[in-house]
Design a protein around this motif. Structure first.
Motif, PDB file in Angstrom:
ATOM      1  N   SER A 111       4.482  10.570  11.477  1.00  0.00           N
ATOM      2  CA  SER A 111       4.073   9.237  11.921  1.00  0.00           C
ATOM      3  C   SER A 111       4.429   8.182  10.882  1.00  0.00           C
ATOM      4  O   SER A 111       4.690   8.491   9.718  1.00  0.00           O
ATOM      5  N   ALA A 112       4.433   6.931  11.323  1.00  0.00           N
ATOM      6  CA  ALA A 112       4.714   5.808  10.430  1.00  0.00           C
ATOM      7  C   ALA A 112       3.545   5.579   9.474  1.00  0.00           C
ATOM      8  O   ALA A 112       2.408   5.965   9.756  1.00  0.00           O
ATOM      9  N   GLY A 113       3.824   4.933   8.339  1.00  0.00           N
ATOM     10  CA  GLY A 113       2.781   4.579   7.381  1.00  0.00           C
ATOM     11  C   GLY A 113       2.233   5.745   6.602  1.00  0.00           C
ATOM     12  O   GLY A 113       1.074   5.723   6.192  1.00  0.00           O
ATOM     13  N   SER A 114       3.057   6.762   6.362  1.00  0.00           N
ATOM     14  CA  SER A 114       2.578   7.975   5.678  1.00  0.00           C
ATOM     15  C   SER A 114       2.797   7.898   4.173  1.00  0.00           C
ATOM     16  O   SER A 114       3.824   7.406   3.704  1.00  0.00           O
ATOM     17  N   ALA A 115       1.823   8.421   3.430  1.00  0.00           N
ATOM     18  CA  ALA A 115       1.897   8.470   1.973  1.00  0.00           C
ATOM     19  C   ALA A 115       2.467   9.793   1.480  1.00  0.00           C
ATOM     20  O   ALA A 115       2.747   9.932   0.286  1.00  0.00           O
ATOM     21  N   SER A 116       2.641  10.774   2.370  1.00  0.00           N
ATOM     22  CA  SER A 116       3.114  12.092   1.931  1.00  0.00           C
ATOM     23  C   SER A 116       3.916  12.753   3.043  1.00  0.00           C
ATOM     24  O   SER A 116       3.852  12.334   4.205  1.00  0.00           O
ATOM     25  N   GLN A 117       4.666  13.789   2.672  1.00  0.00           N
ATOM     26  CA  GLN A 117       5.414  14.596   3.635  1.00  0.00           C
ATOM     27  C   GLN A 117       4.677  15.917   3.845  1.00  0.00           C
ATOM     28  O   GLN A 117       3.817  16.290   3.037  1.00  0.00           O
ATOM     29  N   THR A 118       4.990  16.620   4.922  1.00  0.00           N
ATOM     30  CA  THR A 118       4.312  17.859   5.282  1.00  0.00           C
ATOM     31  C   THR A 118       5.334  18.987   5.363  1.00  0.00           C
ATOM     32  O   THR A 118       6.398  18.811   5.951  1.00  0.00           O
ATOM     33  N   ALA A 119       5.003  20.119   4.784  1.00  0.00           N
ATOM     34  CA  ALA A 119       5.907  21.272   4.830  1.00  0.00           C
ATOM     35  C   ALA A 119       5.986  21.822   6.253  1.00  0.00           C
ATOM     36  O   ALA A 119       4.967  21.902   6.951  1.00  0.00           O
ATOM     37  N   GLN A 163       3.605  -6.595   4.609  1.00  0.00           N
ATOM     38  CA  GLN A 163       4.217  -5.341   4.203  1.00  0.00           C
ATOM     39  C   GLN A 163       4.673  -4.584   5.446  1.00  0.00           C
ATOM     40  O   GLN A 163       4.244  -4.900   6.566  1.00  0.00           O
ATOM     41  N   THR A 164       5.562  -3.618   5.269  1.00  0.00           N
ATOM     42  CA  THR A 164       6.149  -2.878   6.378  1.00  0.00           C
ATOM     43  C   THR A 164       5.801  -1.394   6.240  1.00  0.00           C
ATOM     44  O   THR A 164       5.927  -0.826   5.150  1.00  0.00           O
ATOM     45  N   ALA A 165       5.368  -0.788   7.335  1.00  0.00           N
ATOM     46  CA  ALA A 165       5.042   0.639   7.308  1.00  0.00           C
ATOM     47  C   ALA A 165       6.311   1.472   7.154  1.00  0.00           C
ATOM     48  O   ALA A 165       7.335   1.173   7.775  1.00  0.00           O
ATOM     49  N   ASP A 193       0.830  -1.207   0.000  1.00  0.00           N
ATOM     50  CA  ASP A 193       0.000   0.000   0.000  1.00  0.00           C
ATOM     51  C   ASP A 193       0.867   1.260   0.000  1.00  0.00           C
ATOM     52  O   ASP A 193       2.053   1.208   0.330  1.00  0.00           O
ATOM     53  N   VAL A 194       0.255   2.402  -0.324  1.00  0.00           N
ATOM     54  CA  VAL A 194       0.939   3.687  -0.108  1.00  0.00           C
ATOM     55  C   VAL A 194       1.259   3.794   1.384  1.00  0.00           C
ATOM     56  O   VAL A 194       0.475   3.352   2.235  1.00  0.00           O
ATOM     57  N   GLY A 195       2.409   4.339   1.715  1.00  0.00           N
ATOM     58  CA  GLY A 195       2.840   4.443   3.108  1.00  0.00           C
ATOM     59  C   GLY A 195       3.503   3.179   3.622  1.00  0.00           C
ATOM     60  O   GLY A 195       3.921   3.131   4.777  1.00  0.00           O
ATOM     61  N   TYR A 196       3.593   2.157   2.752  1.00  0.00           N
ATOM     62  CA  TYR A 196       4.195   0.870   3.123  1.00  0.00           C
ATOM     63  C   TYR A 196       5.182   0.438   2.041  1.00  0.00           C
ATOM     64  O   TYR A 196       5.186   0.981   0.929  1.00  0.00           O
TER      65      TYR A 196
END
Length: 211
Positions: free
Chosen positions: A101-109, A73-75, A60-63
């Motif tokens: 946090s773990a399992g993230s699909a995106s980064q934050t500015a 799968q691994t986060a 999955d996304v984030g994994y």
């Protein structure tokens, strides 16, 4: 007579009385198989006895799934992210960004007032006192210029020195009162003015001179 192992099972040895179910992370697509086939890196299969490569699911996304034959799968760890499916690794957060946090699909500015100089981080740093960060996604903080100061952390701008005060250095967390014998009628200044001949100031932080 002998019996062929069914799809989803295999038998590598001779003279056996049964077949072996495909392991989790593997599949056996044909009958009479002597080995099982590993799911590719980036995919996983939590079930045993699978008969098709379609049993291998994309991460999955984030994994991610770093190796072949994976049962799970691994986060992505905090500080990393993965926006795509079926991947074998995660991406470090860019400088100026974070992943909390773990399992993230995106980064934050990083928000204005905060910054992050390094990659792969899970948080941002507040601007120090005497510094500011005007924009989001910043990789560094900026020192307050002469004539300005900032007593608080995490700020997006600096404060002009008040009249009767001055700031002579960059990166100052405080302003300084003009000493007796000097004055400053304007705000945002880096020095004070000496009282003229025939004039005086007998208090600190004077904004004018007295005849």
């Amino acid at each position: 007579s002998q019996t062929a192992c069914a799809a989803g099972t295999y038998q590598p040895s001779t003279g056996q009385t049964s077949c072996i179910d495909a392991s989790a992370g593997y599949y056996v697509p044909t009958s009479a198989a002597t080995s099982q086939t590993a799911c590719a890196a980036g995919t996983y299969n939590s079930n045993t006895g699978s008969t098709s490569s379609s049993a291998c699911l994309d991460a999955d996304v984030g994994y991610y799934v770093p190796s072949t034959g994976a049962a799970s799968q691994t986060a992505c760890a905090a500080g990393t992210y993965q926006p795509s499916t079926g991947q074998t690794s995660c991406t470090d957060a860019s400088a100026g960004y974070y992943v909390a946090s773990a399992g993230s699909a995106s980064q934050t500015a990083c928000a204005a007032g905060t910054y992050q100089a390094s990659t792969g981080q899970s948080s941002c740093s507040d601007a120090d006192a005497g510094y500011y960060v005007a924009n989001s996604a910043s990789t560094s903080q900026t020192a307050c210029s002469t004539g300005s100061f900032q007593p608080s952390t995490g700020q997006t701008s600096c404060l002009d020195a008040d009249s009767g005060n001055y700031v002579s250095t960059i990166g100052s967390a405080s302003q300084y009162a003009c000493s007796t014998g000097t004055y400053q009628p304007y705000s945002g200044q880096s020095s004070c003015l000496d009282a003229d001949a025939g004039y005086y100031t007998d208090t600190t932080a004077s904004v004018s001179q007295t005849a």
